[in-house]
Each structure stands twice: as C-alpha cells, then as structure tokens.
Write an enzyme that holds these catalytic residues in place. Structure first.
Site, PDB file in Angstrom:
ATOM      1  N   ARG A  43      -9.543   7.045   2.190  1.00 53.05           N
ATOM      2  CA  ARG A  43      -8.845   5.930   1.542  1.00 53.05           C
ATOM      3  C   ARG A  43      -8.375   6.315   0.138  1.00 53.05           C
ATOM      4  NH1 ARG A  43     -13.508   2.160   1.636  1.00 53.05           N
ATOM      5  NH2 ARG A  43     -12.238   0.541   0.715  1.00 53.05           N
ATOM      6  N   ARG A  50       0.815  -1.210   0.000  1.00 55.26           N
ATOM      7  CA  ARG A  50       0.000   0.000   0.000  1.00 55.26           C
ATOM      8  C   ARG A  50       0.854   1.268   0.000  1.00 55.26           C
ATOM      9  NH1 ARG A  50      -4.953  -2.237   0.865  1.00 55.26           N
ATOM     10  NH2 ARG A  50      -6.644  -1.017   1.582  1.00 55.26           N
ATOM     11  N   ARG A  97     -21.834  -1.218  -2.789  1.00 60.31           N
ATOM     12  CA  ARG A  97     -21.065  -2.467  -2.644  1.00 60.31           C
ATOM     13  C   ARG A  97     -21.524  -3.293  -1.443  1.00 60.31           C
ATOM     14  NH1 ARG A  97     -14.598  -2.622  -2.945  1.00 60.31           N
ATOM     15  NH2 ARG A  97     -14.687  -1.250  -1.126  1.00 60.31           N
TER      16      ARG A  97
END
Ligand code: AMP
Length: 217
Positions: free
Chosen positions: A174, A89, A128
C-alpha cells in the site's frame, strides 16, 4: 464551509484527523475505505470481490468506487461541506472526481497532504485498531490513543478489530502504491492552487492545529 480532501500514506493518522474535523465543523467524513469495508460485509458477489481485494491491499475497480463515491456525495449531509479521504488514489481517479464534482455541482475545496516518515508509519500500523461499529480509530501502542478497555470502543462500546491489511507485507504494498500514484495527484491539485502540506511527524493535536488553520484561512 470548504470541502476538504485529505491525502496521506496508510496509517498517517488521516482517519483520526478527519474525525477531529468532523466533530469540530460538524461535516461528514467520507472514507472510501470505510464505505468499501461496509460493502465487504455483504454476502453477495460484490461483497466477496471487495473483501478479497481489501485483504490483498490492491485497489477496488474504478467503476465500483466511482459509483459509491457519487452516491455518497449526493446525500444531503454533504451540502454543507465534507471531508473526503482515500479518494482519489491515482491520477485517473482525480480526473473522475473532477467530473463527479461537476455533475453534482460542487468544487474541490482544499486538498491537504500529511507528510510523514515511513518508519513512524510502520510502528503505527502494527498497533492500529478500528471499531467495527462507528469506525473510530485507536492505537494500542500509543498511550494517548489507546482504548480504555482492550478491544472495546470508548465511544460506542463496539468491538475493536485489526484490519486485514494492517500487516507489514500489505503495508509495503500500500505504501509503494501510495508513493507511485500520489505524485501526479499532488501535481494536479498544485496546478489548481488548492494544495497544502502539513507535517505529520508530530502529535495528533499539533497536526490538527496545522489543518485547522488551513480550514479557517
Ligand atoms: P483505506 O482505508 O483508505 O486505507 O483503504 C483500504 C482499502 O480500500 C484499500 O487498500 C483499497 O483496497 C480500498 N480502497 C479505498 N479507497 C479506494 C479507492 N479510492 N479506489 C480503490 N480502492 C480503494
């Protein structure tokens, strides 16, 4: 079979593409997010820490993540290739991943970046849903991707839930972290000549087609 790394912003369809690759090539999909969500269910100090961190949208501490990744990649089913998603990440994690690969005698394989617009992602994040048993991903706002029965997984009958970080506020956090951290990772793999881009602003099948061509080449 090549090892495959998928890099994409949150809700770009990475999990869905990984599932399709997994099915076609019969290699495991290793998602650090899934591994950590499983750990977050544990009633322990580690479980509590991971649960709170996931809900905030921040990253889990490196030493915890590295241990979990190394443990998972060392399992037998990864010997024939695997898809890794959600890791690395940031640049430090990319260097740590190089070390983990050296230690277990694997190479990085190919790194695929899914490029996609932010507006598309914001729409997707709201709809989602994920199976709490097999981790399959659905989208209740997309005709071709919604479950047959609301809240129930088509594949295993598990319960569908909305991730605690699938809200606009955590998404912003994010997404910004993704942009900030991935440019160095991308450079790192470009220099190793293993990086490829695909266009994510099209249908699931069109994205898969682009990825499949890269895997076959
Ligand atoms: P994902 O399912 O990949 O979107 O990940 C969900 C959450 O899991 C992230 O927001 C982080 O809190 C945590 N996570 C996943 N992968 C990593 C990683 N490589 N390092 C640290 N935290 C991670």
């Amino acid at each position: 079979m090549k090892n495959i790394m998928l890099i994409a912003p949150p809700a770009a369809g990475k999990g869905t593409q990984a599932e399709m690759i997994e099915k076609k090539y019969n290699i495991p999909h290793i998602s650090t997010g899934d591994i950590l969500r499983d750990v977050s269910k544990e009633n322990s100090e580690l479980g509590n820490y991971v649960r709170e961190t996931l809900a905030s949208g921040n990253l889990v501490k490196d030493e915890i993540t590295y241990e979990l990744v190394k443990e998972r990649l060392s399992k037998d089913d990864c010997k024939k290739g695997y898809i890794i998603d959600g890791f690395p990440r940031n640049f430090e994690q990319a260097l740590a991943y190089d070390n983990i690969l050296d230690e277990i005698g694997y190479n990085v394989g190919i790194v695929i970046v899914i490029d996609i617009d932010k507006e598309t992602l914001e729409k997707r994040i709201i709809g989602r849903r994920i199976c709490d048993n097999c981790h399959s991903v659905y989208n209740i706002n997309e005709e071709n991707h919604k479950p047959k029965e609301e809240s129930i997984c088509d594949k295993c009958g598990g319960r569908l839930y909305q991730r605690s970080d699938d809200n606009i506020e955590a998404f912003q956090n994010r997404y910004n972290t993704y942009l900030e951290k991935t440019s160095d990772i991308i450079k790192h793999y470009e220099e190793k000549n293993v990086l490829y881009h695909v266009n994510g602003n099209c249908s699931i099948y069109e994205v898969f087609d682009q990825i499949d061509k890269l895997i076959k080449n």
